[in-house]
Design an enzyme around this catalytic site. Structure first.
Site, PDB file in Angstrom:
ATOM      1  N   ASP A 231      -6.469   7.173  -1.552  1.00  0.00           N
ATOM      2  CA  ASP A 231      -6.798   7.301  -0.384  1.00  0.00           C
ATOM      3  C   ASP A 231      -6.150   7.511   1.121  1.00  0.00           C
ATOM      4  OD1 ASP A 231      -9.624   7.446  -0.998  1.00  0.00           O
ATOM      5  OD2 ASP A 231      -9.992   5.230  -0.804  1.00  0.00           O
ATOM      6  N   ARG A 232      -6.612   8.209   1.918  1.00  0.00           N
ATOM      7  CA  ARG A 232      -6.077   8.533   3.121  1.00  0.00           C
ATOM      8  C   ARG A 232      -4.856   9.664   2.856  1.00  0.00           C
ATOM      9  NH1 ARG A 232      -7.796   6.235   7.610  1.00  0.00           N
ATOM     10  NH2 ARG A 232      -9.035   4.337   7.299  1.00  0.00           N
TER      11      ARG A 232
ATOM     12  N   ASP B  67      -4.454  -0.499  -3.295  1.00  0.00           N
ATOM     13  CA  ASP B  67      -4.465   0.672  -2.480  1.00  0.00           C
ATOM     14  C   ASP B  67      -3.464   1.973  -2.502  1.00  0.00           C
ATOM     15  OD1 ASP B  67      -6.335  -0.614  -1.133  1.00  0.00           O
ATOM     16  OD2 ASP B  67      -5.676  -0.527   0.908  1.00  0.00           O
TER      17      ASP B  67
ATOM     18  N   ASP C 119       0.803  -1.227  -0.115  1.00  0.00           N
ATOM     19  CA  ASP C 119       0.042  -0.123  -0.089  1.00  0.00           C
ATOM     20  C   ASP C 119       0.861   1.397   0.015  1.00  0.00           C
ATOM     21  OD1 ASP C 119      -1.255  -2.138   1.130  1.00  0.00           O
ATOM     22  OD2 ASP C 119      -2.830  -0.945   2.007  1.00  0.00           O
TER      23      ASP C 119
ATOM     24  N   HIS D 154      -2.005  -4.670   2.527  1.00  0.00           N
ATOM     25  CA  HIS D 154      -3.480  -4.399   3.123  1.00  0.00           C
ATOM     26  C   HIS D 154      -3.468  -4.045   4.677  1.00  0.00           C
ATOM     27  CE1 HIS D 154      -7.909  -4.906   3.043  1.00  0.00           C
ATOM     28  NE2 HIS D 154      -7.697  -6.003   3.835  1.00  0.00           N
TER      29      HIS D 154
ATOM     30  N   HIS E  41      -3.832  -8.324  -2.935  1.00  0.00           N
ATOM     31  CA  HIS E  41      -3.730  -7.417  -2.121  1.00  0.00           C
ATOM     32  C   HIS E  41      -4.069  -7.595  -0.732  1.00  0.00           C
ATOM     33  CE1 HIS E  41      -4.048  -3.292  -0.383  1.00  0.00           C
ATOM     34  NE2 HIS E  41      -5.274  -3.751   0.054  1.00  0.00           N
TER      35      HIS E  41
ATOM     36  N   ASN F  91      -8.533  -3.030  -2.016  1.00  0.00           N
ATOM     37  CA  ASN F  91     -10.008  -2.578  -1.765  1.00  0.00           C
ATOM     38  C   ASN F  91     -10.319  -1.251  -1.690  1.00  0.00           C
ATOM     39  OD1 ASN F  91      -7.996  -2.476   0.761  1.00  0.00           O
ATOM     40  ND2 ASN F  91     -10.038  -1.793   1.802  1.00  0.00           N
ATOM     41  N   HIS F  92      -9.331  -0.305  -1.705  1.00  0.00           N
ATOM     42  CA  HIS F  92      -9.515   1.251  -1.771  1.00  0.00           C
ATOM     43  C   HIS F  92      -9.711   1.636  -3.303  1.00  0.00           C
ATOM     44  CE1 HIS F  92      -9.449   3.178   2.270  1.00  0.00           C
ATOM     45  NE2 HIS F  92      -9.050   1.829   2.545  1.00  0.00           N
TER      46      HIS F  92
ATOM     47  N   ARG G 196     -12.364  -6.672  10.165  1.00  0.00           N
ATOM     48  CA  ARG G 196     -12.585  -5.610   9.428  1.00  0.00           C
ATOM     49  C   ARG G 196     -14.190  -5.545   9.263  1.00  0.00           C
ATOM     50  NH1 ARG G 196      -7.719  -3.603   6.820  1.00  0.00           N
ATOM     51  NH2 ARG G 196      -6.284  -4.970   6.703  1.00  0.00           N
TER      52      ARG G 196
ATOM     53  N   HIS H 270      -0.957   4.292  -0.490  1.00  0.00           N
ATOM     54  CA  HIS H 270      -2.199   5.501   0.186  1.00  0.00           C
ATOM     55  C   HIS H 270      -1.813   6.852  -0.206  1.00  0.00           C
ATOM     56  CE1 HIS H 270      -5.281   2.965   1.650  1.00  0.00           C
ATOM     57  NE2 HIS H 270      -4.430   1.935   2.309  1.00  0.00           N
TER      58      HIS H 270
END
Length: 483
Positions: free
Chosen positions: A259-260, A256, A227, A412, A337, A288-289, A385, A229
């Protein structure tokens, strides 16, 4: 209460105070362990359950947070913080209607609390927006391609534009280097060139299989990153440490990308540009993002609207649906992922057959590839999660044996050292966003493989400075309220 019980209560309080200190130091896993010890000594104290729920939320373990908050509510149905913590976890999962019910209950219990009032209003707005969008989409049942409606050749580049330019249709290394320099100075790319990179990447990704076989020649290297991110300056540091992508220095970024972090647009355009320049040396997997629901909550949608335009939000959503789900390196290393599956007997041919050109479903193989996590216990368990599942070393071993593979690499999950080796050495988690969200204090890592042995060489690195734009700067207002 006898003396032994009094001692347990006293010890539980001491552990809670230590857990609070660990939480304040962003040591959330340690805090969870200490809150757990408090609960074991005094399970009727709602504060322990609510505090552990908050720590789970910080680690993105929203399913566990919901369970703990629900337990606090069962013990004391009038404990407002239990509803508050559960509502925050539901928000982070995108379950706005469930969150709304909890915040309404907080308001009933604490009618004069201005903080509860503010958060209830934000949640109400989010639910109203979703209902509006659902009503609009219900009237447009046919699938239309945003990408097919865009011709970047017709977009004029103003004479005063001073940023990187693509001459013609070919993306060059010189262009990418100029673009990276512009991004370092927080200059945005012209929308014509952004369209060009995204559309060309879409054509390449759409033509790839759902499971990609990667062939690394003898003595050749191959790097797998986890990730990122939206941490663009840490991405540049990876290239500084390990070299820019090239035919001789191929990479796989394992989902990923966005995001964030608040430089997600710069990250994804960089990766897409290298994909266009070196189609066989830049591999990209979906995380997943890379989905509408996550992007709406965790910042990418807001960032794209701010830096480019609304149409790019739809375009990225379409292109993310083209990303492959899995890679196999030299018939030995399986890279996804999230993780493995809720049933035994899944073959690589089953993964190849997945229809990936859609938003991620809430169950099934595609969901599990993107969301699942390893666990230390054998067998399978519920996901911390709230999506996917947890799987043990025996599940990993059987999957590898049935598919004649040697190793699972996944991402992840944030790890203190940037990686973790689990399941008797048969599974490695790699995470490439150091000091995740500007607060976790973790290292990042990437894995270098050299053929033919493909022995993993793990390189760790620390975060580098970035401009004063905090993580989650573009996230939805209602989510930032709970950070």
């Amino acid at each position: 209460m006898d003396d032994s019980s009094k001692l347990d209560v006293q010890k539980a309080e001491e552990l809670k105070l230590r857990a609070n200190d660990a939480f304040k130091a962003n040591k959330f896993a340690q805090a969870i362990d200490l809150y757990t010890q408090s609960i074991e000594l005094n399970s009727s104290n709602v504060v322990y359950w609510a505090n552990r729920a908050f720590a789970h939320t910080k680690l993105e373990e929203y399913g566990s947070a919901v369970q703990d908050a629900t337990k606090a509510i069962e013990i004391d149905p009038k404990y407002s913080k239990g509803y508050y913590r559960r509502g925050a976890a539901y928000l982070a999962m995108g379950k706005f209607k469930e969150a709304l019910k909890d915040f309404q209950q907080v308001k009933r219990i604490c009618p004069s609390d201005p903080d509860a009032t503010r958060k209830l209003k934000e949640c109400e707005k989010a639910v109203q927006k979703i209902r509006f969008e659902e009503a609009i989409s219900a009237g447009h049942t046919e699938t239309r391609s945003i990408a097919d409606s865009i011709d970047y050749h017709t977009i004029e580049v103003e004479s005063q534009y001073s940023g990187a330019r693509i001459e013609g249709d070919a993306i060059t290394l010189d262009f990418i280097k100029q673009m990276l320099d512009d991004f370092k100075r927080q200059k945005c790319i012209h929308k014509r060139y952004a369209f060009q990179m995204v559309l060309q990447a879409r054509d390449l990704l759409r033509s790839m299989p759902t499971l990609v076989d990667v062939n690394v020649p003898n003595r050749g290297n191959f790097t797998v990153c986890g990730d990122v991110h939206g941490q663009f300056f840490d991405l540049l540091n990876i290239f500084e440490l390990n070299g820019l992508p090239s035919e001789e220095n191929p990479y796989l970024f394992n989902g990923d990308f966005v995001d964030r972090g608040s430089f997600s647009l710069e990250v994804i355009l960089t990766l897409f540009a290298f994909k266009c320049l070196y189609p066989r040396a830049m591999y990209l997997a979906r995380g997943n993002h890379e989905s509408k629901s996550m992007n709406k909550i965790y910042g990418f949608e807001g960032e794209v609207k701010s830096k480019l335009s609304d149409i790019f939000v739809e375009l990225f959503a379409e292109v993310f649906c083209c990303l492959p789900l899995a890679h196999v390196i030299n018939n030995k290393v399986f890279v996804v992922h999230g993780g493995l599956f809720s049933v035994d007997g899944v073959k690589l041919s089953d993964i190849r057959a997945i229809d990936r050109f859609r938003e991620p479903p809430e169950e099934g193989l595609m969901c599990e590839i993107l969301w699942s996590d390893p666990q230390p216990q054998l067998g399978r368990g519920p996901s911390k999660r709230g999506v996917g599942l947890s799987f043990g070393a025996d599940v990993t071993k059987r999957f590898l044996q049935e598919n004649n593979l040697k190793l699972v690499v996944r991402s992840h999950e944030v790890k203190d050292e940037g990686y973790e080796i689990e399941h008797d050495g048969k599974l490695i988690t790699v995470f490439s966003a150091p000091n995740y969200c500007d607060q976790m204090g973790n290292k990042g890592a990437f894995i270098r493989f050299t053929a033919p042995e493909l022995k993993p060489d793990i390189v760790t690195f620390s975060a580098v400075p970035h401009p004063n734009v905090k993580a989650m700067a573009y996230a939805n207002n209602f989510l930032r309220l709970f950070q």
